[in-house]
Design a protein around this motif. Sequence first.
Motif, short mmCIF file in Angstrom:
data_model
loop_
_atom_site.label_atom_id
_atom_site.label_comp_id
_atom_site.label_asym_id
_atom_site.label_seq_id
_atom_site.Cartn_x
_atom_site.Cartn_y
_atom_site.Cartn_z
N PHE A 70 0.84 -1.19 0.00
CA PHE A 70 0.00 0.00 0.00
C PHE A 70 0.88 1.24 0.00
O PHE A 70 2.00 1.24 0.53
CB PHE A 70 -0.87 0.07 1.27
CG PHE A 70 -1.86 -1.04 1.44
CD1 PHE A 70 -1.51 -2.19 2.14
CD2 PHE A 70 -3.14 -0.93 0.93
CE1 PHE A 70 -2.43 -3.21 2.33
CE2 PHE A 70 -4.06 -1.96 1.12
CZ PHE A 70 -3.70 -3.10 1.81
N GLN A 113 0.41 5.05 1.47
CA GLN A 113 -0.45 5.94 2.24
C GLN A 113 -0.14 7.37 1.83
O GLN A 113 0.98 7.86 2.03
CB GLN A 113 -0.27 5.76 3.74
CG GLN A 113 -1.33 6.50 4.58
CD GLN A 113 -1.36 6.06 6.01
OE1 GLN A 113 -0.33 5.83 6.64
NE2 GLN A 113 -2.57 5.91 6.57
N GLY A 152 -3.74 10.35 4.36
CA GLY A 152 -3.95 9.16 5.17
C GLY A 152 -4.62 8.00 4.47
O GLY A 152 -4.78 6.93 5.06
N GLN A 153 -5.03 8.18 3.22
CA GLN A 153 -5.70 7.10 2.50
C GLN A 153 -4.70 6.03 2.10
O GLN A 153 -3.63 6.32 1.58
CB GLN A 153 -6.37 7.66 1.24
CG GLN A 153 -7.02 6.62 0.35
CD GLN A 153 -8.32 6.08 0.90
OE1 GLN A 153 -9.22 6.83 1.24
NE2 GLN A 153 -8.43 4.75 0.98
N LEU A 154 -5.05 4.77 2.35
CA LEU A 154 -4.24 3.64 1.93
C LEU A 154 -4.65 3.25 0.52
O LEU A 154 -5.79 2.84 0.28
CB LEU A 154 -4.44 2.45 2.87
CG LEU A 154 -3.71 2.51 4.21
CD1 LEU A 154 -4.22 1.43 5.15
CD2 LEU A 154 -2.21 2.39 4.03
N ASN A 162 -4.17 0.82 -2.68
CA ASN A 162 -3.65 -0.50 -3.06
C ASN A 162 -2.66 -0.39 -4.22
O ASN A 162 -2.98 0.17 -5.26
CB ASN A 162 -4.80 -1.42 -3.48
CG ASN A 162 -5.67 -1.84 -2.32
OD1 ASN A 162 -5.95 -1.05 -1.42
ND2 ASN A 162 -6.10 -3.08 -2.34
N PHE A 181 3.53 0.69 2.89
CA PHE A 181 3.31 -0.40 3.84
C PHE A 181 3.23 -1.73 3.12
O PHE A 181 2.61 -1.86 2.05
CB PHE A 181 2.00 -0.21 4.61
CG PHE A 181 2.02 0.89 5.63
CD1 PHE A 181 1.42 2.11 5.35
CD2 PHE A 181 2.62 0.69 6.86
CE1 PHE A 181 1.43 3.13 6.30
CE2 PHE A 181 2.62 1.70 7.81
CZ PHE A 181 2.04 2.92 7.53
N PHE A 204 0.62 -5.57 9.50
CA PHE A 204 1.36 -4.54 8.79
C PHE A 204 2.77 -4.40 9.31
O PHE A 204 3.03 -4.54 10.53
CB PHE A 204 0.65 -3.19 8.94
CG PHE A 204 -0.56 -3.01 8.09
CD1 PHE A 204 -1.78 -3.57 8.45
CD2 PHE A 204 -0.49 -2.29 6.90
CE1 PHE A 204 -2.91 -3.41 7.66
CE2 PHE A 204 -1.61 -2.12 6.11
CZ PHE A 204 -2.82 -2.68 6.48
#
Lengths: 116, 109
Positions: B35, B37, B41-43, B45, B86, B99
Motif C-alpha cells: 500500500f 499511504q 492518510g488514504q491507503l 492498493n 506499507f 502490517f
Amino acid sequence: GAGVSQSPSNKVTEKGKDVELRCDPISGHTALYWYRQSLGQGLEFLIYFQGNSAPDKSGLPSDRFSAERTGGSVSTLTIQRTQQEDSAVYLCASSLALGGPTYEQYFGPGTRLTVT
Amino acid sequence: GIQVEQSPPDLILQEGANSTLRCNFSDSVNNLQWFHQNPWGQLINLFYIPSGTKQNGRLSATTVATERYSLLYISSSQTTDSGVYFCAVFSSNDYKLSFGAGTTVTVRA
C-alpha cells in the motif's frame, strides 16, 4: 464504482462519552475489517466480519469496544466511555470474501477520533 | 502473529532515481499486499502479490514466498511518490492483515 466509505471523517469527543463509527463496504464484499492507526502502535487489526458474524473478538483493545454488522453490509464500531488512549485513526476495509485472490482488502479513508 | 519487518525505515530520493523497498515476514502467508499511504492518510492498493512478480507502470513488486520476503521497486521516482509504503501480510489462521512499520519515502525535485 464506489469504494469503502466511513463516517464521520473526524470526531472530537470528551473523555467518558460514547462514540459510534460507521463503515460502508464496497457493494458485494462479504468480508469487513476494522483497524486502527496510532502514532505509537502503527496499524493494528481490531476485528473482522464474515457476513454478519465476527468469529474472533480478541483483537478489540478492551471491553469498551464493540462492533456489529447488519444485513451483510454496514458496520458500526462503538467505543464506550472513551479514553484519551483511544485517540487514533480508525480504518475500515472490505474484501470480496475470505479466500484466495478474494482476500485483497480495500480501505476506506478512515475516521480520525480525538478524545479530549 | 506474523511479524513483518520493512526496510529501510526512511528513504530520501532525488526525482528520477530508482529505489527498492524490502519486506520480510516470519511465517507462511496467504496474501501479501503493498500500500501507499498518501498525505491525507488514504491507503492506496498498489499490489496484491502472494508470490511472483507484477508490474504497474513505474512500480513493480516481487514476492518470494518460500524465502519469506517481498520487494517493491520504484523506478524514475516522482515527487508524487512521496508518502509511506506499507507491506501487509494475511494469514487464514487469524484472518487479519499484519502490517509492517512502513517505509517513509521523500522524493525531492
